[in-house]
Design an enzyme around this catalytic site. Structure first.
Site, PDB file in Angstrom:
ATOM      1  N   HIS A 125     -62.531 -62.681  -0.642  1.00  0.00           N
ATOM      2  CA  HIS A 125     -63.909 -63.032  -0.308  1.00  0.00           C
ATOM      3  C   HIS A 125     -63.948 -64.539  -0.026  1.00  0.00           C
ATOM      4  O   HIS A 125     -63.140 -65.291  -0.543  1.00  0.00           O
ATOM      5  CB  HIS A 125     -64.762 -62.689  -1.539  1.00  0.00           C
ATOM      6  CG  HIS A 125     -66.225 -62.819  -1.368  1.00  0.00           C
ATOM      7  ND1 HIS A 125     -66.877 -64.029  -1.478  1.00  0.00           N
ATOM      8  CD2 HIS A 125     -67.182 -61.900  -1.122  1.00  0.00           C
ATOM      9  CE1 HIS A 125     -68.174 -63.829  -1.305  1.00  0.00           C
ATOM     10  NE2 HIS A 125     -68.391 -62.551  -1.091  1.00  0.00           N
ATOM     11  N   ASP A 202     -60.349 -63.263  -9.583  1.00  0.00           N
ATOM     12  CA  ASP A 202     -61.752 -63.002  -9.285  1.00  0.00           C
ATOM     13  C   ASP A 202     -62.024 -61.546  -9.663  1.00  0.00           C
ATOM     14  O   ASP A 202     -61.582 -60.622  -8.972  1.00  0.00           O
ATOM     15  CB  ASP A 202     -61.991 -63.258  -7.793  1.00  0.00           C
ATOM     16  CG  ASP A 202     -63.373 -62.813  -7.328  1.00  0.00           C
ATOM     17  OD1 ASP A 202     -64.110 -62.196  -8.103  1.00  0.00           O
ATOM     18  OD2 ASP A 202     -63.698 -63.086  -6.158  1.00  0.00           O
ATOM     19  N   GLN A 205     -65.522 -57.700  -8.391  1.00  0.00           N
ATOM     20  CA  GLN A 205     -65.606 -56.310  -7.937  1.00  0.00           C
ATOM     21  C   GLN A 205     -64.917 -55.337  -8.886  1.00  0.00           C
ATOM     22  O   GLN A 205     -65.119 -54.135  -8.791  1.00  0.00           O
ATOM     23  CB  GLN A 205     -64.988 -56.191  -6.541  1.00  0.00           C
ATOM     24  CG  GLN A 205     -65.760 -56.944  -5.463  1.00  0.00           C
ATOM     25  CD  GLN A 205     -67.160 -56.384  -5.252  1.00  0.00           C
ATOM     26  OE1 GLN A 205     -67.414 -55.204  -5.490  1.00  0.00           O
ATOM     27  NE2 GLN A 205     -68.067 -57.248  -4.823  1.00  0.00           N
ATOM     28  N   LYS A 228     -73.382 -57.489 -10.688  1.00  0.00           N
ATOM     29  CA  LYS A 228     -72.610 -56.368 -10.141  1.00  0.00           C
ATOM     30  C   LYS A 228     -72.334 -55.311 -11.208  1.00  0.00           C
ATOM     31  O   LYS A 228     -71.696 -54.301 -10.942  1.00  0.00           O
ATOM     32  CB  LYS A 228     -71.305 -56.882  -9.538  1.00  0.00           C
ATOM     33  CG  LYS A 228     -71.527 -57.802  -8.327  1.00  0.00           C
ATOM     34  CD  LYS A 228     -70.220 -58.239  -7.731  1.00  0.00           C
ATOM     35  CE  LYS A 228     -70.416 -59.345  -6.691  1.00  0.00           C
ATOM     36  NZ  LYS A 228     -71.168 -58.912  -5.511  1.00  0.00           N
ATOM     37  N   CYS A 366     -68.521 -61.105   3.954  1.00  0.00           N
ATOM     38  CA  CYS A 366     -68.040 -62.421   3.472  1.00  0.00           C
ATOM     39  C   CYS A 366     -66.528 -62.392   3.290  1.00  0.00           C
ATOM     40  O   CYS A 366     -65.992 -63.018   2.357  1.00  0.00           O
ATOM     41  CB  CYS A 366     -68.735 -62.837   2.187  1.00  0.00           C
ATOM     42  SG  CYS A 366     -70.510 -63.065   2.373  1.00  0.00           S
TER      43      CYS A 366
END
Length: 408
Positions: A125, A202, A205, A228, A366
Protein backbone atom coordinates in the site's frame (compact mmCIF):
# COMPACT_ATOMS: atom_id res chain seq x y z
CA UNK A 1 -21.34 -25.73 4.71
CA UNK A 2 -21.43 -21.96 5.21
CA UNK A 3 -22.95 -20.77 8.45
CA UNK A 4 -22.37 -23.89 10.49
CA UNK A 5 -19.48 -22.53 12.60
CA UNK A 6 -21.40 -19.73 14.26
CA UNK A 7 -24.78 -18.06 14.21
CA UNK A 8 -24.58 -15.53 11.39
CA UNK A 9 -28.12 -14.32 12.04
CA UNK A 10 -27.27 -13.35 15.60
CA UNK A 11 -24.05 -11.66 14.51
CA UNK A 12 -25.75 -9.55 11.84
CA UNK A 13 -28.19 -8.20 14.44
CA UNK A 14 -25.16 -6.58 16.13
CA UNK A 15 -24.59 -4.32 13.10
CA UNK A 16 -27.45 -1.80 12.72
CA UNK A 17 -26.08 -0.43 9.44
CA UNK A 18 -26.71 -3.77 7.73
CA UNK A 19 -30.46 -3.05 7.97
CA UNK A 20 -30.36 0.05 5.79
CA UNK A 21 -31.15 0.31 2.10
CA UNK A 22 -29.02 1.96 -0.58
CA UNK A 23 -30.75 3.17 -3.75
CA UNK A 24 -33.82 1.29 -2.60
CA UNK A 25 -31.96 -2.02 -2.33
CA UNK A 26 -30.80 -3.90 0.78
CA UNK A 27 -27.22 -2.87 1.54
CA UNK A 28 -24.56 -5.44 0.69
CA UNK A 29 -21.32 -4.18 2.19
CA UNK A 30 -18.22 -5.67 0.53
CA UNK A 31 -15.74 -2.85 1.20
CA UNK A 32 -14.40 -4.27 4.43
CA UNK A 33 -10.75 -3.97 3.41
CA UNK A 34 -11.25 -0.19 3.38
CA UNK A 35 -13.11 -0.08 6.68
CA UNK A 36 -15.24 -2.56 8.57
CA UNK A 37 -18.63 -1.87 10.11
CA UNK A 38 -19.09 -1.23 13.82
CA UNK A 39 -21.21 -3.46 16.09
CA UNK A 40 -23.68 -1.99 18.55
CA UNK A 41 -21.53 -3.20 21.44
CA UNK A 42 -18.74 -0.83 20.33
CA UNK A 43 -21.13 2.01 19.45
CA UNK A 44 -22.57 1.74 22.97
CA UNK A 45 -19.09 2.12 24.48
CA UNK A 46 -18.52 5.29 22.42
CA UNK A 47 -21.87 6.77 23.50
CA UNK A 48 -21.24 5.81 27.13
CA UNK A 49 -17.88 7.58 27.11
CA UNK A 50 -19.32 10.87 25.88
CA UNK A 51 -22.41 10.64 28.09
CA UNK A 52 -20.68 9.71 31.35
CA UNK A 53 -16.93 10.37 31.58
CA UNK A 54 -15.62 12.43 28.67
CA UNK A 55 -12.37 14.00 29.97
CA UNK A 56 -8.71 14.42 29.17
CA UNK A 57 -6.37 11.82 30.62
CA UNK A 58 -3.14 11.57 32.57
CA UNK A 59 -3.39 15.18 33.74
CA UNK A 60 -6.52 15.66 35.79
CA UNK A 61 -7.12 14.90 39.48
CA UNK A 62 -10.90 14.95 39.12
CA UNK A 63 -13.04 11.83 38.94
CA UNK A 64 -13.93 11.99 35.24
CA UNK A 65 -10.27 12.32 34.24
CA UNK A 66 -9.32 9.37 36.41
CA UNK A 67 -12.12 7.20 35.02
CA UNK A 68 -11.13 8.07 31.44
CA UNK A 69 -7.46 7.38 32.20
CA UNK A 70 -8.29 4.00 33.73
CA UNK A 71 -10.46 2.98 30.76
CA UNK A 72 -7.82 4.11 28.24
CA UNK A 73 -5.04 2.18 29.94
CA UNK A 74 -7.32 -0.83 30.33
CA UNK A 75 -7.73 -0.75 26.54
CA UNK A 76 -3.96 -0.69 26.16
CA UNK A 77 -3.88 -3.86 28.23
CA UNK A 78 -6.48 -5.51 26.00
CA UNK A 79 -4.35 -4.72 22.93
CA UNK A 80 -1.28 -6.08 24.72
CA UNK A 81 -3.01 -9.37 25.47
CA UNK A 82 -4.61 -9.69 22.04
CA UNK A 83 -1.29 -9.42 20.18
CA UNK A 84 0.67 -11.22 22.94
CA UNK A 85 2.88 -8.20 23.54
CA UNK A 86 5.30 -8.68 26.43
CA UNK A 87 4.97 -5.26 28.09
CA UNK A 88 2.15 -2.68 28.06
CA UNK A 89 4.58 0.17 27.31
CA UNK A 90 5.45 -1.55 24.02
CA UNK A 91 1.93 -0.60 22.85
CA UNK A 92 1.88 2.89 21.32
CA UNK A 93 -1.50 4.40 20.50
CA UNK A 94 -1.45 6.01 17.06
CA UNK A 95 -4.04 7.51 14.72
CA UNK A 96 -3.71 4.40 12.57
CA UNK A 97 -1.31 2.25 10.58
CA UNK A 98 0.01 5.13 8.45
CA UNK A 99 0.90 7.07 11.61
CA UNK A 100 2.70 4.04 13.03
CA UNK A 101 4.77 3.53 9.88
CA UNK A 102 5.68 7.22 9.69
CA UNK A 103 6.71 7.20 13.35
CA UNK A 104 9.22 4.41 12.71
CA UNK A 105 10.41 5.78 9.35
CA UNK A 106 11.05 9.19 10.86
CA UNK A 107 12.92 7.75 13.83
CA UNK A 108 15.12 5.52 11.69
CA UNK A 109 16.63 8.59 10.00
CA UNK A 110 19.01 8.62 12.98
CA UNK A 111 20.29 5.10 12.22
CA UNK A 112 20.53 5.04 8.42
CA UNK A 113 23.63 6.07 6.49
CA UNK A 114 24.13 6.87 2.83
CA UNK A 115 24.40 3.64 0.84
CA UNK A 116 22.45 1.55 3.34
CA UNK A 117 19.62 -0.47 1.84
CA UNK A 118 15.98 -0.84 2.82
CA UNK A 119 13.72 -3.50 1.30
CA UNK A 120 10.03 -3.17 0.54
CA UNK A 121 7.74 -5.75 -1.04
CA UNK A 122 6.21 -5.21 -4.48
CA UNK A 123 2.67 -5.50 -3.13
CA UNK A 124 2.63 -2.61 -0.66
CA UNK A 125 0.00 0.00 0.00
CA UNK A 126 1.25 3.56 -0.62
CA UNK A 127 1.41 4.09 3.15
CA UNK A 128 4.14 1.47 3.33
CA UNK A 129 6.10 2.89 0.37
CA UNK A 130 6.07 6.67 0.59
CA UNK A 131 7.42 7.06 4.17
CA UNK A 132 10.40 4.85 3.28
CA UNK A 133 11.07 6.78 0.07
CA UNK A 134 11.10 9.94 2.19
CA UNK A 135 13.53 8.22 4.59
CA UNK A 136 15.83 7.37 1.66
CA UNK A 137 15.67 10.96 0.39
CA UNK A 138 16.69 12.24 3.82
CA UNK A 139 19.52 9.77 4.36
CA UNK A 140 20.83 8.69 0.95
CA UNK A 141 19.75 5.09 1.57
CA UNK A 142 18.71 2.87 -1.34
CA UNK A 143 15.18 1.43 -1.65
CA UNK A 144 15.03 -2.06 -3.16
CA UNK A 145 11.90 -4.02 -4.07
CA UNK A 146 11.13 -7.68 -3.34
CA UNK A 147 9.42 -8.82 -6.57
CA UNK A 148 6.24 -10.86 -6.90
CA UNK A 149 4.92 -13.35 -9.44
CA UNK A 150 1.71 -13.27 -11.49
CA UNK A 151 -0.17 -15.15 -8.76
CA UNK A 152 0.53 -12.25 -6.41
CA UNK A 153 3.07 -14.07 -4.24
CA UNK A 154 6.45 -12.71 -3.23
CA UNK A 155 9.39 -14.42 -4.95
CA UNK A 156 11.22 -15.53 -1.83
CA UNK A 157 14.41 -16.64 -3.59
CA UNK A 158 14.78 -13.08 -4.85
CA UNK A 159 14.15 -11.77 -1.34
CA UNK A 160 16.93 -13.88 0.12
CA UNK A 161 19.26 -12.73 -2.67
CA UNK A 162 18.51 -9.07 -1.89
CA UNK A 163 19.49 -9.38 1.78
CA UNK A 164 23.04 -8.32 2.64
CA UNK A 165 25.05 -6.59 5.31
CA UNK A 166 23.85 -3.32 3.76
CA UNK A 167 20.21 -4.15 4.56
CA UNK A 168 19.04 -2.17 7.59
CA UNK A 169 15.28 -2.43 7.33
CA UNK A 170 12.68 -4.70 5.74
CA UNK A 171 9.04 -3.68 5.58
CA UNK A 172 6.16 -5.73 4.27
CA UNK A 173 2.44 -6.12 4.74
CA UNK A 174 1.13 -9.22 6.47
CA UNK A 175 -1.78 -9.30 4.00
CA UNK A 176 -2.06 -7.40 0.71
CA UNK A 177 -5.00 -4.99 0.65
CA UNK A 178 -5.35 -5.27 -3.13
CA UNK A 179 -4.83 -9.01 -3.62
CA UNK A 180 -5.54 -10.65 -0.27
CA UNK A 181 -2.21 -12.50 -0.33
CA UNK A 182 -0.99 -13.68 3.07
CA UNK A 183 2.75 -13.12 3.03
CA UNK A 184 5.24 -15.52 4.69
CA UNK A 185 6.24 -12.97 7.31
CA UNK A 186 7.80 -15.51 9.68
CA UNK A 187 10.34 -16.45 7.00
CA UNK A 188 10.80 -12.77 6.06
CA UNK A 189 11.51 -11.78 9.66
CA UNK A 190 13.92 -14.64 10.38
CA UNK A 191 15.95 -14.01 7.22
CA UNK A 192 16.11 -10.26 7.85
CA UNK A 193 17.35 -10.81 11.38
CA UNK A 194 20.10 -13.16 10.14
CA UNK A 195 21.23 -10.27 7.91
CA UNK A 196 21.14 -7.87 10.86
CA UNK A 197 18.09 -5.91 9.64
CA UNK A 198 15.02 -4.79 11.55
CA UNK A 199 11.50 -5.59 10.28
CA UNK A 200 8.25 -3.64 10.28
CA UNK A 201 5.08 -5.53 9.38
CA UNK A 202 1.99 -3.61 8.26
CA UNK A 203 -0.76 -5.64 9.88
CA UNK A 204 -3.68 -3.44 8.82
CA UNK A 205 -5.26 -6.02 6.51
CA UNK A 206 -4.29 -9.06 8.56
CA UNK A 207 -5.64 -7.94 11.93
CA UNK A 208 -9.35 -8.41 11.03
CA UNK A 209 -8.67 -12.04 10.03
CA UNK A 210 -5.53 -13.28 11.80
CA UNK A 211 -4.64 -13.02 15.48
CA UNK A 212 -0.96 -12.13 15.24
CA UNK A 213 1.43 -13.15 18.04
CA UNK A 214 4.26 -10.62 17.93
CA UNK A 215 6.47 -12.56 20.35
CA UNK A 216 6.17 -15.77 18.34
CA UNK A 217 6.89 -13.80 15.17
CA UNK A 218 9.83 -12.05 16.87
CA UNK A 219 8.96 -8.99 14.78
CA UNK A 220 10.49 -5.59 15.61
CA UNK A 221 7.44 -3.48 14.72
CA UNK A 222 3.82 -4.39 13.95
CA UNK A 223 1.12 -1.82 13.29
CA UNK A 224 -2.66 -1.93 12.80
CA UNK A 225 -5.75 0.29 12.46
CA UNK A 226 -8.82 -0.20 14.66
CA UNK A 227 -11.35 0.78 12.00
CA UNK A 228 -10.58 -2.34 9.97
CA UNK A 229 -11.49 -4.57 12.92
CA UNK A 230 -14.86 -3.26 14.09
CA UNK A 231 -13.43 -0.23 15.89
CA UNK A 232 -13.64 3.50 15.13
CA UNK A 233 -11.52 5.50 12.70
CA UNK A 234 -8.61 7.64 13.88
CA UNK A 235 -7.07 5.14 16.28
CA UNK A 236 -4.50 2.39 15.86
CA UNK A 237 -1.59 0.64 17.48
CA UNK A 238 2.12 0.44 16.89
CA UNK A 239 3.93 -2.41 18.62
CA UNK A 240 7.66 -1.98 18.95
CA UNK A 241 10.25 -3.98 20.83
CA UNK A 242 11.29 -2.01 23.88
CA UNK A 243 14.93 -1.91 22.77
CA UNK A 244 13.92 -0.17 19.54
CA UNK A 245 11.41 2.18 21.14
CA UNK A 246 14.03 3.29 23.65
CA UNK A 247 16.47 4.11 20.83
CA UNK A 248 14.03 5.88 18.48
CA UNK A 249 13.70 9.65 18.99
CA UNK A 250 10.21 11.11 19.60
CA UNK A 251 8.14 11.65 16.47
CA UNK A 252 6.19 14.69 17.70
CA UNK A 253 6.59 17.12 20.62
CA UNK A 254 4.12 18.41 23.21
CA UNK A 255 1.61 17.18 25.74
CA UNK A 256 2.40 14.21 27.93
CA UNK A 257 5.49 13.12 25.96
CA UNK A 258 7.78 15.30 28.14
CA UNK A 259 9.43 14.67 31.49
CA UNK A 260 10.69 18.24 32.03
CA UNK A 261 10.76 21.36 29.87
CA UNK A 262 12.91 24.46 30.20
CA UNK A 263 13.90 26.93 27.51
CA UNK A 264 17.35 25.38 27.57
CA UNK A 265 16.45 21.68 27.31
CA UNK A 266 13.59 19.17 27.28
CA UNK A 267 13.71 15.62 28.57
CA UNK A 268 11.23 13.02 27.41
CA UNK A 269 8.71 10.85 29.23
CA UNK A 270 9.10 7.11 29.58
CA UNK A 271 7.44 4.69 27.19
CA UNK A 272 4.76 4.65 25.87
CA UNK A 273 4.08 8.38 26.49
CA UNK A 274 7.30 9.43 24.72
CA UNK A 275 5.48 8.72 21.44
CA UNK A 276 1.99 9.90 22.41
CA UNK A 277 2.20 13.68 22.06
CA UNK A 278 -0.85 15.89 22.53
CA UNK A 279 -4.34 14.94 23.61
CA UNK A 280 -4.92 11.38 22.42
CA UNK A 281 -8.07 9.89 20.89
CA UNK A 282 -9.31 8.76 24.31
CA UNK A 283 -12.72 7.52 23.19
CA UNK A 284 -11.16 5.81 20.18
CA UNK A 285 -8.66 3.94 22.33
CA UNK A 286 -11.38 2.72 24.69
CA UNK A 287 -13.57 1.67 21.75
CA UNK A 288 -10.60 -0.15 20.16
CA UNK A 289 -10.45 -2.29 23.29
CA UNK A 290 -14.20 -2.93 23.06
CA UNK A 291 -13.83 -3.98 19.41
CA UNK A 292 -11.18 -6.53 20.38
CA UNK A 293 -13.50 -7.85 23.09
CA UNK A 294 -16.25 -8.24 20.50
CA UNK A 295 -14.15 -10.07 17.92
CA UNK A 296 -12.52 -12.31 20.50
CA UNK A 297 -16.01 -13.14 21.78
CA UNK A 298 -16.77 -14.63 18.37
CA UNK A 299 -13.32 -16.18 18.06
CA UNK A 300 -10.71 -15.64 15.37
CA UNK A 301 -10.57 -19.32 14.43
CA UNK A 302 -14.31 -19.31 13.73
CA UNK A 303 -14.00 -16.02 11.84
CA UNK A 304 -11.17 -17.34 9.66
CA UNK A 305 -13.00 -20.57 8.84
CA UNK A 306 -16.21 -18.78 7.90
CA UNK A 307 -14.49 -16.11 5.82
CA UNK A 308 -12.51 -18.77 3.96
CA UNK A 309 -15.79 -20.44 3.01
CA UNK A 310 -17.10 -17.10 1.73
CA UNK A 311 -13.89 -16.56 -0.27
CA UNK A 312 -14.02 -19.97 -1.91
CA UNK A 313 -17.72 -19.68 -2.74
CA UNK A 314 -17.39 -16.18 -4.20
CA UNK A 315 -14.32 -17.18 -6.25
CA UNK A 316 -16.13 -20.16 -7.70
CA UNK A 317 -19.28 -18.19 -8.58
CA UNK A 318 -17.50 -15.14 -10.03
CA UNK A 319 -15.29 -17.25 -12.28
CA UNK A 320 -18.43 -18.62 -13.95
CA UNK A 321 -18.90 -15.16 -15.53
CA UNK A 322 -17.33 -15.11 -19.00
CA UNK A 323 -14.49 -12.62 -19.33
CA UNK A 324 -14.02 -12.16 -15.57
CA UNK A 325 -10.42 -12.36 -14.34
CA UNK A 326 -9.29 -12.44 -10.73
CA UNK A 327 -5.99 -10.76 -9.80
CA UNK A 328 -4.25 -12.38 -6.86
CA UNK A 329 -4.49 -16.16 -6.78
CA UNK A 330 -1.99 -16.91 -4.04
CA UNK A 331 -2.19 -20.23 -2.22
CA UNK A 332 -2.58 -18.32 1.06
CA UNK A 333 -5.30 -15.68 0.84
CA UNK A 334 -7.75 -13.83 3.04
CA UNK A 335 -11.23 -12.85 1.94
CA UNK A 336 -10.38 -10.31 -0.78
CA UNK A 337 -11.22 -10.74 -4.46
CA UNK A 338 -9.92 -8.21 -7.02
CA UNK A 339 -11.36 -8.69 -10.47
CA UNK A 340 -12.02 -7.12 -13.86
CA UNK A 341 -14.27 -8.03 -16.75
CA UNK A 342 -12.57 -7.90 -20.11
CA UNK A 343 -13.51 -4.79 -22.04
CA UNK A 344 -14.99 -2.83 -19.13
CA UNK A 345 -13.51 -0.24 -16.77
CA UNK A 346 -13.74 -1.24 -13.08
CA UNK A 347 -15.27 2.15 -12.23
CA UNK A 348 -18.24 1.46 -14.51
CA UNK A 349 -18.84 -1.94 -12.92
CA UNK A 350 -18.56 -0.48 -9.41
CA UNK A 351 -20.96 2.36 -10.17
CA UNK A 352 -23.66 -0.02 -11.41
CA UNK A 353 -23.16 -2.27 -8.39
CA UNK A 354 -23.72 0.73 -6.13
CA UNK A 355 -27.00 1.48 -7.90
CA UNK A 356 -27.98 -2.06 -6.96
CA UNK A 357 -27.07 -1.53 -3.30
CA UNK A 358 -23.73 -3.31 -3.37
CA UNK A 359 -20.69 -1.50 -1.97
CA UNK A 360 -17.37 -2.57 -3.49
CA UNK A 361 -14.13 -0.67 -4.02
CA UNK A 362 -12.89 0.31 -7.47
CA UNK A 363 -9.57 1.78 -8.59
CA UNK A 364 -5.94 1.15 -7.63
CA UNK A 365 -6.69 0.71 -3.91
CA UNK A 366 -3.73 2.98 -2.98
CA UNK A 367 -1.46 0.30 -4.42
CA UNK A 368 -0.56 1.67 -7.84
CA UNK A 369 2.63 -0.44 -8.25
CA UNK A 370 0.47 -3.58 -8.17
CA UNK A 371 -1.78 -2.23 -10.92
CA UNK A 372 1.31 -1.22 -12.94
CA UNK A 373 2.63 -4.77 -12.52
CA UNK A 374 -0.54 -6.20 -14.06
CA UNK A 375 -0.77 -3.30 -16.56
CA UNK A 376 -4.32 -2.43 -15.58
CA UNK A 377 -5.87 0.85 -14.36
CA UNK A 378 -7.44 -0.78 -11.34
CA UNK A 379 -9.82 -3.51 -10.25
CA UNK A 380 -13.19 -4.09 -8.66
CA UNK A 381 -12.44 -5.29 -5.14
CA UNK A 382 -14.94 -7.26 -3.06
CA UNK A 383 -13.69 -7.84 0.48
CA UNK A 384 -15.69 -9.94 2.91
CA UNK A 385 -16.11 -9.91 6.66
CA UNK A 386 -17.55 -12.40 9.12
CA UNK A 387 -20.95 -10.64 9.03
CA UNK A 388 -21.37 -11.20 5.26
CA UNK A 389 -23.38 -14.08 3.83
CA UNK A 390 -23.54 -16.50 0.95
CA UNK A 391 -26.80 -14.82 -0.12
CA UNK A 392 -25.03 -11.46 -0.37
CA UNK A 393 -22.38 -13.04 -2.60
CA UNK A 394 -25.11 -14.43 -4.83
CA UNK A 395 -26.63 -10.93 -5.04
CA UNK A 396 -23.25 -9.51 -6.08
CA UNK A 397 -22.71 -12.16 -8.74
CA UNK A 398 -26.12 -11.44 -10.26
CA UNK A 399 -25.38 -7.69 -10.10
CA UNK A 400 -22.07 -8.17 -11.92
CA UNK A 401 -23.85 -10.15 -14.63
CA UNK A 402 -26.43 -7.38 -14.94
CA UNK A 403 -23.72 -4.71 -15.09
CA UNK A 404 -21.95 -6.59 -17.85
CA UNK A 405 -25.17 -6.88 -19.84
CA UNK A 406 -25.91 -3.16 -19.42
CA UNK A 407 -22.44 -2.15 -20.61
CA UNK A 408 -22.37 -4.34 -23.70
Amino acid sequence: MIGTTFNIGTIRKDFPILNRKVNGKPLVYFDNAATSQTPKQVIDVIVDYYQRYNANIHRGVHTLSQEATDAYEEARGKIQRHFNIAKPHEVIFTSGTTHGINLVANGFSSFIQKGDEVLVSAMEHHSNIVPWQMLCERTGAVLKVIPMNLEGELIMDEYHNLLSEKTKLVFCNHVSNALGTVNPIKEIIEAAHRAGAAVLIDGAQAAPHIKADVQALNVDFYTVSAHKMCGPTGIGMLYGKEEWLQKLPPYQGGGEMIAEVTFEKTTYADLPHKFEAGTPNVCGGIAFGAALDYMNGIGFDAIATYEQELLEYATEELLKIEGLKIYGTAKEKTSVISFNIEGFHPYDIGTILDKLGIAVRTGHHCAQPIMDFYRIPGTVRASFSFYNTKEEIEAMVEAVKRAKAMLL
